[in-house]
Design a protein around this motif. Structure first.
Motif, PDB file in Angstrom:
ATOM      1  N   ALA A 247       0.848  -1.187   0.000  1.00  0.00           N
ATOM      2  CA  ALA A 247       0.000   0.000   0.000  1.00  0.00           C
ATOM      3  C   ALA A 247       0.883   1.235   0.000  1.00  0.00           C
ATOM      4  CB  ALA A 247      -0.916  -0.006   1.230  1.00  0.00           C
ATOM      5  N   ASN A 248       0.330   2.352  -0.385  1.00  0.00           N
ATOM      6  CA  ASN A 248       1.059   3.615  -0.408  1.00  0.00           C
ATOM      7  C   ASN A 248       0.994   4.261   0.967  1.00  0.00           C
ATOM      8  OD1 ASN A 248       2.273   6.050  -0.969  1.00  0.00           O
ATOM      9  ND2 ASN A 248       0.664   6.795  -2.331  1.00  0.00           N
ATOM     10  N   ILE A 249       2.067   4.104   1.745  1.00  0.00           N
ATOM     11  CA  ILE A 249       2.135   4.665   3.090  1.00  0.00           C
ATOM     12  C   ILE A 249       3.479   5.386   3.260  1.00  0.00           C
ATOM     13  CG2 ILE A 249       0.617   2.887   4.052  1.00  0.00           C
ATOM     14  CD1 ILE A 249       3.113   1.471   5.132  1.00  0.00           C
ATOM     15  N   TRP A 250       3.667   5.992   4.408  1.00  0.00           N
ATOM     16  CA  TRP A 250       4.928   6.694   4.718  1.00  0.00           C
ATOM     17  C   TRP A 250       5.945   5.673   5.226  1.00  0.00           C
ATOM     18  CZ3 TRP A 250       5.849  12.133   4.586  1.00  0.00           C
ATOM     19  CH2 TRP A 250       7.087  12.530   5.097  1.00  0.00           C
ATOM     20  N   GLN A 251       7.074   5.581   4.561  1.00  0.00           N
ATOM     21  CA  GLN A 251       8.119   4.637   4.954  1.00  0.00           C
ATOM     22  C   GLN A 251       9.369   5.409   5.342  1.00  0.00           C
ATOM     23  OE1 GLN A 251       7.613   3.001   1.107  1.00  0.00           O
ATOM     24  NE2 GLN A 251       6.877   1.036   1.861  1.00  0.00           N
ATOM     25  N   GLY A 252       9.648   5.443   6.609  1.00  0.00           N
ATOM     26  CA  GLY A 252      10.778   6.216   7.114  1.00  0.00           C
ATOM     27  C   GLY A 252      10.430   6.826   8.451  1.00  0.00           C
ATOM     28  N   LYS A 253      10.788   8.088   8.641  1.00  0.00           N
ATOM     29  CA  LYS A 253      10.544   8.777   9.905  1.00  0.00           C
ATOM     30  C   LYS A 253       9.644   9.986   9.646  1.00  0.00           C
ATOM     31  CE  LYS A 253      14.959   7.275  11.864  1.00  0.00           C
ATOM     32  NZ  LYS A 253      16.247   7.694  12.484  1.00  0.00           N
ATOM     33  N   PHE A 254       8.413   9.876  10.108  1.00  0.00           N
ATOM     34  CA  PHE A 254       7.438  10.943   9.900  1.00  0.00           C
ATOM     35  C   PHE A 254       7.727  12.109  10.841  1.00  0.00           C
ATOM     36  CE2 PHE A 254       3.411  13.081  10.536  1.00  0.00           C
ATOM     37  CZ  PHE A 254       2.941  13.198   9.238  1.00  0.00           C
ATOM     38  N   PRO A 255       7.591  13.369  10.393  1.00  0.00           N
ATOM     39  CA  PRO A 255       7.144  13.834   9.080  1.00  0.00           C
ATOM     40  C   PRO A 255       8.277  14.411   8.224  1.00  0.00           C
ATOM     41  CG  PRO A 255       6.813  15.571  10.669  1.00  0.00           C
ATOM     42  CD  PRO A 255       7.521  14.454  11.405  1.00  0.00           C
ATOM     43  N   TYR A 256       9.508  13.958   8.475  1.00  0.00           N
ATOM     44  CA  TYR A 256      10.624  14.607   7.781  1.00  0.00           C
ATOM     45  C   TYR A 256      11.420  13.706   6.847  1.00  0.00           C
ATOM     46  CZ  TYR A 256      13.621  12.378  11.314  1.00  0.00           C
ATOM     47  OH  TYR A 256      14.249  11.467  12.112  1.00  0.00           O
ATOM     48  N   LEU A 257      11.262  12.400   6.920  1.00  0.00           N
ATOM     49  CA  LEU A 257      12.058  11.508   6.084  1.00  0.00           C
ATOM     50  C   LEU A 257      11.192  10.374   5.553  1.00  0.00           C
ATOM     51  CD1 LEU A 257      14.788  10.597   4.925  1.00  0.00           C
ATOM     52  CD2 LEU A 257      15.157   9.328   7.067  1.00  0.00           C
TER      53      LEU A 257
END
Length: 371
Positions: A247-257
């Protein structure tokens, strides 16, 4: 035309399905429910009168999937759910049609051209109407806020306090469905992307024009599960960041990476990921999707007393975090959801937002009755 306002320290735009780390169910109370978008920049919003849109008597089922009738357990059964995802309860659903994808820019543009419809984000708020709903003596906001605008996500440069969403949301004049990042952006070449900056009122207007409707929350969760029983995600229980992107999600460190291992830092074209077992795409991630239901935190308790058949939500809204602001349910998570901050892509995750609110990660899909 009806108007509502949401201003910092007065009426906060709350979408609580996101938040800091998930709490154990046993430890949660109403006051534990965090807002992933509290402390937003001040914003004022105008609401469209959707009564001007005629309801179509015909429906095109092209691009829709027929969802079979059935019975399922709705709500969370593990310890990751928030308080309003309990108790898990049995629900019966009649068969219905559902859009295989979120409504796209191309589809929404066709609607606008046919009707001349103007979205909430494109309307300049009228202070004389706004103040009728505010306490007497409320000072008039700066003129810079009384503009046609919407909230745009802007990543931060470094780690920030995740309780202060104003650090990554910007009240942006000229942002709307045609200009998702602001007036200098456009949707050329993105005809197959989900339309965003859509309020519930906008989504409802489109649904009427198409001869369809917005899904009930029960229909949405039933369809999202795709026939799987008591699984955390529409694909099962495997963590979304394990194996091939799901799925299209945030992969990394939210909200800057955002490492964008799924190849998308923002929204993605519909059908970019494998569908669920019913053939529905993006039932997790990409953009949040409006449902027809009003929101209350204890609605599931009422349904748990017997088997609920085609529940349509409470008769009116109540959100203890903002008692004066009616809310509608939003489901599915978005490209901003990350395990360390927001797990809105869980199949049971619920979010709430006022009907006149649109953001850069909120869209919708429609359903239709089988006749």
């Amino acid at each position: 035309m009806r108007y509502q306002t949401f201003t910092l320290g007065l009426l906060l735009l709350t979408m609580y399905a996101c938040g800091k780390k998930e709490e154990k169910k046993a430890k949660m109370t109403n006051t534990d429910t965090m807002s992933c978008e509290s402390s937003l920049p001040s914003r004022f919003s105008a609401t469209n009168n959707t009564n001007s849109i005629s309801e179509s008597k015909t429906v095109s089922y092209e691009g829709m999937v027929q969802i079979p009738s059935g019975e399922f357990l709705m709500g969370a059964s593990d310890d990751e759910g928030r308080q309003d995802e309990y108790p898990q309860h049995r629900v019966k659903i009649n068969a219905f049609w559902m859009d295989a994808t979120e409504v796209t820019n191309a589809q929404f543009e066709k609607f606008v051209k046919a009707t001349g419809y103007v979205t909430t984000a494109e309307i300049k708020p009228d202070w004389e109407e706004i103040k009728k709903q505010l306490p007497p003596g409320t000072p008039k906001p700066d003129e810079s806020l009384l503009v046609a605008a919407s909230l745009v996500f802007t990543p931060t440069a470094t780690a920030v306090d995740l309780n202060d969403a104003s650090q990554w949301w910007r009240w942006t004049e000229g942002a709307n469905w045609k200009h998702p990042q602001g007036p200098k952006s456009d949707i050329k070449g993105k005809e197959n992307y989900p339309v965003v900056h859509i309020s519930w009122d906008d989504a409802n207007a489109y649904s009427k024009w198409a001869g369809k409707r917005l899904p009930t929350e029960a229909e949405w969760e039933y369809a999202s599960r795709g026939g799987l029983i008591d699984k955390k995600y529409f694909w099962g229980n495997e963590d979304p960041e394990k194996g091939k992107p799901k799925a299209n999600i945030w992969q990394g460190k939210f909200p800057y990476l955002n490492m964008a291992k799924d190849k998308f830092a923002g929204a993605s074209p519909v059908k970019s990921f494998v569908p669920n077992r019913y053939g529905l795409y993006d039932m997790a991630g990409n953009v949040w999707e409006w449902c027809s239901d009003w929101y209350t935190p204890d609605y599931y308790k009422d349904l748990s007393r017997s088997i609920a058949t085609n529940p349509k939500g409470p008769s009116k809204s109540y959100d203890p975090m903002e008692p004066t602001v009616p809310k509608k349910v939003v489901r599915g998570g978005s490209f901003l959801c990350n395990a360390s901050y927001c797990k809105g892509y869980r199949v049971t995750a619920r979010m709430k937002s006022s009907p006149d609110t649109g953001l850069g990660h909120t869209g919708f899909r429609c359903v239709a009755d089988i006749k």
